[in-house]
Scaffold this motif. Sequence first.
Motif, short mmCIF file in Angstrom:
data_model
loop_
_atom_site.label_atom_id
_atom_site.label_comp_id
_atom_site.label_asym_id
_atom_site.label_seq_id
_atom_site.Cartn_x
_atom_site.Cartn_y
_atom_site.Cartn_z
N LEU A 1 1.93 -6.55 5.25
CA LEU A 1 0.85 -7.00 5.74
C LEU A 1 -0.48 -5.86 5.66
O LEU A 1 0.03 -4.92 5.68
CB LEU A 1 0.87 -7.61 7.06
N HIS A 2 -1.37 -6.24 5.60
CA HIS A 2 -2.59 -5.58 5.68
C HIS A 2 -2.93 -5.46 7.22
O HIS A 2 -3.45 -6.25 7.68
CB HIS A 2 -3.74 -5.92 4.81
N TYR A 3 -3.51 -4.20 7.47
CA TYR A 3 -4.25 -3.85 8.72
C TYR A 3 -5.62 -3.22 8.50
O TYR A 3 -6.50 -3.85 9.41
CB TYR A 3 -3.43 -2.86 9.65
N LEU A 4 -5.92 -2.61 7.78
CA LEU A 4 -7.32 -2.15 7.47
C LEU A 4 -7.52 -2.22 5.82
O LEU A 4 -6.54 -1.76 5.11
CB LEU A 4 -7.59 -0.44 7.88
N PRO A 5 -8.55 -2.21 5.26
CA PRO A 5 -9.98 -2.53 6.10
C PRO A 5 -9.85 -3.90 6.69
O PRO A 5 -8.90 -4.69 6.41
CB PRO A 5 -11.03 -2.36 5.08
N ALA B 1 -3.00 -0.06 15.68
CA ALA B 1 -4.11 0.84 16.44
C ALA B 1 -3.59 2.19 16.76
O ALA B 1 -4.20 3.22 16.40
CB ALA B 1 -4.78 -0.05 17.52
N GLU B 2 -2.30 2.24 17.36
CA GLU B 2 -1.68 3.50 17.95
C GLU B 2 -1.56 4.29 16.60
O GLU B 2 -1.70 5.68 16.64
CB GLU B 2 -0.90 3.10 18.77
N VAL B 3 -0.87 3.84 15.87
CA VAL B 3 -0.39 4.47 14.77
C VAL B 3 -1.44 5.10 13.82
O VAL B 3 -1.56 6.25 13.13
CB VAL B 3 0.79 3.63 13.92
#
Length: 361
Positions: A148-152, A177-179
């Motif tokens: 899965l994608h987190y960013l962008p 977010a923490e990683v």
Amino acid sequence: MTSSSDWPEPITRVQSLSETVPSVPDRYIKPQTDRPVINAEPSNEDANINIPVIDLQGLFCDDDPSSRAEILSRIWEASQDWGFFQVVNHGVRPELMDAARELWREFFHQPMEVKEEYANSPKTYEGYGSRLGVQKGAILDWSDYYFLHYLPPSLKDHRKWPASPPPLREVIEEFAAEVVRLGGRLLKALSINLGVNEEFLQNAFGGQDIGACLRINFYPKCPQPDLTLGLSSHSDPGGMTLLLPDSDVPGLQVRRDGRWITVKPARHAFIVNIGDQIQVLSNAIYKSVEHRVIVNSANERVSLAFFYNPKSDIPIAPAKELVTPDRPPLYSAMTFDEYRLYIRTRGPQGKSQVESLKSPR
């Protein structure tokens, strides 16, 4: 169980094979030279060797410069000697790490029809999958995964994240977010150790406009683990990988001096490794390292690999600050979008991709 999509052949879920077949099908049997040695007694030297474990407490505390210098030195040594290291006291909460891993374990143990709702395709790889590469007839790895994608933010789509178990989306959002914060801190350390500005690698990646994605690996039990691999030998194509390993079952192996060393995970540590993009940017001062995953007949494994990558459309080439007459640029420029097509098409292939980028001399 099979899934119809844009793959060149019907997809077989390895988890289903694990529950039904008494032996490894031919499609998963590796060439003799690539097969692991399972259950052999390691030499005294190998039994005691492990990638370095680095305590990050105090890495960016201005009130203790000597501690900070020591941590930076250990990161430099580990990056040079191994290309891999483990980090503890890294700022990601242990209970969040455990929750993220165990929720994904629950996902893989849901009924197949639930998982198949998220079946992926080779166009983006996003979703539930069981192979890398689209070569017809390729020898496959003994694993399933979820990508899965987190960013962008434009690529992040919660509809493509599993809806069950119910807390998974919220936990992974917080975990990611923490990683990402940890990844930014480590990029600063790697930059400082290159003798450049601490924002150097972050800026080369696109500043805050980076790419970040997560691959959850599920390695089912295997009836003949000496014939196959959970993940074939490769170096990571991206910038930097932060791996949350299984808490109880080892499986990651790192290639060192021609030998495969099984990593012994420290509790609540992340395993960090240099990717091909940092090798290129640093003009091979940092080097990505081949690694692979072995499986076993007694236990399944779950791990979460978080990839901290450059913005996909930025040309990546040796930084001018690190090029000298004595050390000319070793690689041609290429965007990460162009670069990752290689592994998405051919699957894991050792270090052949980054070596193919070397400029003619």
